[in-house]
Design a protein around this motif. Structure first.
Motif, PDB file in Angstrom:
ATOM      1  N   ILE A 203       5.025   5.660   6.299  1.00  0.00           N
ATOM      2  CA  ILE A 203       5.306   5.948   4.890  1.00  0.00           C
ATOM      3  C   ILE A 203       6.582   6.773   4.747  1.00  0.00           C
ATOM      4  N   ASP A 204       6.755   7.790   5.607  1.00  0.00           N
ATOM      5  CA  ASP A 204       7.970   8.619   5.542  1.00  0.00           C
ATOM      6  C   ASP A 204       9.233   7.790   5.761  1.00  0.00           C
ATOM      7  N   THR A 205       9.127   6.734   6.575  1.00  0.00           N
ATOM      8  CA  THR A 205      10.285   5.885   6.865  1.00  0.00           C
ATOM      9  C   THR A 205      10.593   4.942   5.715  1.00  0.00           C
ATOM     10  N   VAL A 206       9.581   4.196   5.275  1.00  0.00           N
ATOM     11  CA  VAL A 206       9.845   3.139   4.288  1.00  0.00           C
ATOM     12  C   VAL A 206      10.117   3.698   2.896  1.00  0.00           C
ATOM     13  N   LYS A 207       9.648   4.907   2.580  1.00  0.00           N
ATOM     14  CA  LYS A 207       9.868   5.433   1.230  1.00  0.00           C
ATOM     15  C   LYS A 207      11.346   5.757   0.975  1.00  0.00           C
ATOM     16  N   ASN A 208      12.115   5.834   2.054  1.00  0.00           N
ATOM     17  CA  ASN A 208      13.540   6.118   1.914  1.00  0.00           C
ATOM     18  C   ASN A 208      14.390   4.861   1.790  1.00  0.00           C
ATOM     19  N   TYR A 209      13.775   3.685   1.866  1.00  0.00           N
ATOM     20  CA  TYR A 209      14.524   2.443   1.708  1.00  0.00           C
ATOM     21  C   TYR A 209      15.003   2.346   0.255  1.00  0.00           C
ATOM     22  N   PRO A 210      16.208   1.848   0.028  1.00  0.00           N
ATOM     23  CA  PRO A 210      16.792   1.828  -1.322  1.00  0.00           C
ATOM     24  C   PRO A 210      15.930   1.139  -2.381  1.00  0.00           C
ATOM     25  N   ALA A 211      15.256   0.053  -2.021  1.00  0.00           N
ATOM     26  CA  ALA A 211      14.506  -0.702  -3.029  1.00  0.00           C
ATOM     27  C   ALA A 211      13.096  -0.159  -3.253  1.00  0.00           C
ATOM     28  N   VAL A 212      12.656   0.783  -2.418  1.00  0.00           N
ATOM     29  CA  VAL A 212      11.278   1.284  -2.510  1.00  0.00           C
ATOM     30  C   VAL A 212      11.227   2.446  -3.497  1.00  0.00           C
ATOM     31  N   ALA A 213      10.479   2.239  -4.598  1.00  0.00           N
ATOM     32  CA  ALA A 213      10.339   3.269  -5.629  1.00  0.00           C
ATOM     33  C   ALA A 213       9.101   4.125  -5.419  1.00  0.00           C
ATOM     34  N   HIS A 214       8.158   3.610  -4.633  1.00  0.00           N
ATOM     35  CA  HIS A 214       6.908   4.349  -4.413  1.00  0.00           C
ATOM     36  C   HIS A 214       6.282   3.870  -3.108  1.00  0.00           C
ATOM     37  N   ALA A 215       5.761   4.818  -2.312  1.00  0.00           N
ATOM     38  CA  ALA A 215       5.076   4.467  -1.065  1.00  0.00           C
ATOM     39  C   ALA A 215       3.883   5.394  -0.883  1.00  0.00           C
ATOM     40  N   LYS A 216       2.751   4.804  -0.496  1.00  0.00           N
ATOM     41  CA  LYS A 216       1.523   5.602  -0.394  1.00  0.00           C
ATOM     42  C   LYS A 216       0.578   4.938   0.596  1.00  0.00           C
ATOM     43  N   TYR A 217      -0.223   5.758   1.286  1.00  0.00           N
ATOM     44  CA  TYR A 217      -1.295   5.198   2.097  1.00  0.00           C
ATOM     45  C   TYR A 217      -2.643   5.634   1.533  1.00  0.00           C
TER      46      TYR A 217
ATOM     47  N   ARG B  17      12.209  -2.544  -8.108  1.00  0.00           N
ATOM     48  CA  ARG B  17      11.465  -1.314  -7.842  1.00  0.00           C
ATOM     49  C   ARG B  17      10.178  -1.722  -7.132  1.00  0.00           C
ATOM     50  N   ILE B  18      10.159  -1.510  -5.829  1.00  0.00           N
ATOM     51  CA  ILE B  18       9.069  -2.012  -4.986  1.00  0.00           C
ATOM     52  C   ILE B  18       8.138  -0.868  -4.605  1.00  0.00           C
ATOM     53  N   GLY B  19       6.834  -1.152  -4.652  1.00  0.00           N
ATOM     54  CA  GLY B  19       5.819  -0.207  -4.194  1.00  0.00           C
ATOM     55  C   GLY B  19       5.219  -0.680  -2.884  1.00  0.00           C
ATOM     56  N   VAL B  20       5.125   0.231  -1.909  1.00  0.00           N
ATOM     57  CA  VAL B  20       4.516  -0.089  -0.606  1.00  0.00           C
ATOM     58  C   VAL B  20       3.209   0.682  -0.485  1.00  0.00           C
ATOM     59  N   PHE B  21       2.121  -0.054  -0.216  1.00  0.00           N
ATOM     60  CA  PHE B  21       0.798   0.554  -0.114  1.00  0.00           C
ATOM     61  C   PHE B  21       0.221   0.226   1.267  1.00  0.00           C
ATOM     62  N   LEU B  22       0.119   1.259   2.090  1.00  0.00           N
ATOM     63  CA  LEU B  22      -0.339   1.088   3.470  1.00  0.00           C
ATOM     64  C   LEU B  22      -1.818   1.445   3.572  1.00  0.00           C
ATOM     65  N   CYS B  23      -2.614   0.484   3.963  1.00  0.00           N
ATOM     66  CA  CYS B  23      -4.068   0.678   4.082  1.00  0.00           C
ATOM     67  C   CYS B  23      -4.426   1.131   5.495  1.00  0.00           C
ATOM     68  N   TRP B  24      -5.293   2.126   5.571  1.00  0.00           N
ATOM     69  CA  TRP B  24      -5.788   2.555   6.890  1.00  0.00           C
ATOM     70  C   TRP B  24      -6.724   1.499   7.480  1.00  0.00           C
ATOM     71  N   CYS B  25      -7.392   0.751   6.583  1.00  0.00           N
ATOM     72  CA  CYS B  25      -8.451  -0.196   7.009  1.00  0.00           C
ATOM     73  C   CYS B  25      -9.473   0.548   7.875  1.00  0.00           C
ATOM     74  N   GLY B  26      -9.957   1.665   7.337  1.00  0.00           N
ATOM     75  CA  GLY B  26     -10.833   2.524   8.128  1.00  0.00           C
ATOM     76  C   GLY B  26     -10.033   3.081   9.284  1.00  0.00           C
TER      77      GLY B  26
END
Length: 650
Positions: A26-40, A4-13
């Protein structure tokens, strides 16, 4: 078990979000089978950003985290600590670099940058899917430091470590300590006497109970790793028993051989048996084997005859010793731009064209002229002196492209000191730009212009030639657009600071990097400015790049503090992403042993297969590429992981 992988995308300002379409990513990677959570989020490195990650790990029961942000060199440690607070193994956290490797290099290609960011994150998802929890490698720690080089940087670092209670060995290849600072007359911008500052520090170093001082010595070989370095040091033959010698100086007085003094930059003489200067520490002589009449011709022996305590020993040999250290500081200083490249300015052809360091020796009370500004050619007072800046610096075609940082200031110092010693003389300065960035520096330059009537000409010199007993300087002042011609008694060249001639050789011994010029390269220019790319090895002073005395002392203190922090631990902990051997596949060919640049591998004498010393391994992967049987792999970077990551980048 599925991760169960979480992806956190930083704007870095705006660094990332201004180029990369973060919503699409985020809309793309959150649909990957192993991704349980995605947020920026705008700043994941902030306190609030880290808490978002911690809460997400707990809420979504994440067992793998990807931070899509800046380079891991910046904040990998920050995010590892954050995931640990969330209850996750810190080595289950990976950084997807979508700033330096994506947004920064594709600012004008936003659509492509977005697709590339998705691929980078997808690739890292494949890695995290097969990552395993790891534990840092612990090893013993030798709480003893080695400092190489004993200029002001090396001495300050050694004293700071020793005053913290840890033993230090200070190695210097010259017969005495002090470095270039010992050659200076005064220091800018306060015009303090250099010897008044450095001599007490030299004595303190030599007398400190925690400092073992080895002069006339060089590092010969280095092996091991942080916490346990093994160093071989060559003690050169001085032909004088320095334990017996009292430093009376009678041998020097009676020696009949005179040669150019290196300390006085060839403007004065020394004997074949000598100390570098009157303030030398240790104040014990060495014999120059290339010029000693007995060592070269088998005759003379006057120094031995006049030495009542029989300290002269012509049979003395070099000695190689081996010592153990937990950490090392490189403080080997700098050289000046080579003399043989200064021919266009008349250096070497005209005796009255000298370098800035030679002018220091003329200006010094302990120098060859006792502080009088006299022409080297005839010993007459110099009434017209031209100072030329940026000789070899800021010259990408013929010299070095970088600024040597101190030349503008020491030229101003030279001109002011000259005017105070020769009030009826005139000083001229040719400059490209005046770079006086330091506390009190600009005021110091202006003091010379306004109070001492020093004339500054913005422009380069076009020609220098000798006419009668004068050095004629042709140039131009670009501010007034007029030609300048000066009949000078003396010309002083502000030559570039360059790395020591043995810098790259020492870098190879220590497994540290240098930049394109030969200065030692720091691990990170902002976040780790005194650390090398090899853990446990630090830099101080001009060995890492041109700098003035205050910056040098500050950096020396910083490097010493890094070692003090290291030594405050009972054990040393290293990264666990190291190599391992599949014993069923290994055939003991030894190719990996040869390939390893860190001496971290050997053949097990009983099993006849390769084994890894984890404390030495840096996880570089050289062994993996060398192994013909695919028996070598890296923890959390296996060949299977690499191939899966590559597939996602296609």
């Amino acid at each position: 078990m599925k991760k169960r992988i979480g992806v956190f995308l930083c704007w870095c300002g705006s660094n990332i979000a201004e180029v990369v379409d973060v919503d699409k990513v985020i809309d793309t990677v959150k649909n990957y089978p192993a991704v349980a959570h995605a947020k920026y989020y705008k700043y994941f490195c902030s306190e609030l950003g880290q808490e978002i990650i911690v809460e997400a790990i707990k809420k979504h029961k994440l067992d793998g985290v990807i931070i899509a942000a800046c380079s891991p060199a910046m904040h990998e440690e920050t995010f590892r600590k954050a995931v640990s607070r969330g209850g996750l193994n810190e080595y289950e956290c990976e950084i997807a670099n979508v700033r330096e490797q994506c947004s920064w290099v594709h600012r004008m290609q936003k659509g492509d940058a977005t697709q590339k960011a998705i691929k980078i994150i997808s690739s890292m998802i494949e890695k995290v899917k097969q990552n395993k929890p790891l534990k840092a490698v612990s090893s013993s720690l030798i709480k003893r430091a080695l400092v190489i080089g004993s200029g002001i940087a090396g001495m300050q670092a050694a004293l700071d470590i020793a005053n913290s209670g840890y033993p230090v060995m200070l190695v210097e290849r010259a017969p005495s300590i002090g470095g270039h600072m010992a050659q200076l007359a005064e220091t800018f911008p306060t015009l303090d006497c250099s010897q008044c500052i450095i001599t007490p520090k030299m004595v303190e170093v030599s007398q400190h109970p925690k400092i073992n001082l080895l002069t006339y010595s060089e590092v010969q070989d280095v092996s091991g790793c942080v916490g346990d370095f093994t160093v071989k040091i060559r003690l050169k033959a001085a032909y004088v028993d320095r334990k017996k010698c009292t430093g009376c100086g009678l041998c020097i007085e009676k020696c009949p051989v005179k040669v150019d003094s290196e300390f006085n930059q060839g403007l004065g003489k020394r004997k074949a048996i000598y100390v570098t200067s009157a303030q030398a520490v240790p104040n014990k002589p060495v014999i120059d084997s290339e010029h000693c009449l007995y060592l070269t011709q088998g005759k003379c022996q006057i120094c031995s005859k006049v030495c009542e305590i029989k300290a002269v020993d012509y049979k003395q040999k070099e000695v190689l010793i081996e010592e153990k250290f937990g950490a090392i500081i490189i403080a080997t200083g700098y050289d000046l731009y080579p003399d043989d490249k200064l021919g266009e300015y008349g250096y070497g052809s005209y005796k009255n064209v000298i370098s800035g360091l030679e002018f220091e020796r003329l200006n010094s009370a302990s120098g060859p002229t006792n502080g009088e500004i006299l022409r080297p050619s005839d010993g007459k007072p110099a009434k017209e002196v031209v100072f030329i800046q940026c000789i070899g610096s800021r010259d990408p075609e013929n010299g070095m492209p970088y600024c040597s940082k101190i030349c503008c200031m020491y030229t101003a110092k030279h001109a002011i000191l000259y005017k105070r010693k020769v009030p009826d003389g005139q000083a001229y300065v040719f400059y490209m730009d005046i770079r006086s960035g330091g506390k009190g520096y600009e005021e110091f330059v202006q003091q010379g212009i306004k109070e001492e009537n020093i004339l500054y000409f913005r422009g380069q010199v076009s020609k220098i030639f000798e006419e009668d007993d004068k050095i004629v300087v042709w140039g131009v002042d670009t501010l007034t657009n007029r030609k300048i011609e000066i009949e000078a008694d003396l010309v002083v060249l502000a030559t570039a600071i360059v790395p020591r001639d043995d810098a790259k050789k020492l870098a190879k011994l220590l497994n540290v990097s240098t930049d394109e010029f030969g200065f030692y390269r720091e691990a990170h220019v902002k976040l780790r400015p005194v650390e090398s790319t090899t853990r446990g090895i630090f830099f101080a002073g001009c060995a890492q790049g041109p700098k003035d005395i205050p910056d040098t002392i500050s950096q020396a203190g910083c490097a010493a503090n890094k070692i003090n922090n290291l030594f405050s631990q009972d054990k040393i902990y290293s990264e666990p992403m190291v190599a391992y051997v599949n014993e069923e596949l290994c055939r003991g060919c030894g190719l990996c042993v040869t390939a390893c640049p860190y001496d971290a591998r050997e053949i097990d004498s009983r099993k006849k297969i390769a084994k890894v010393t984890e404390a030495l391994c840096q996880g570089c992967g050289a062994c993996v590429s060398a192994c013909p049987n695919k028996a070598c792999n890296l923890k959390n970077m296996t060949m299977e992981q690499v191939f899966r990551m590559i597939d996602k980048l296609e």
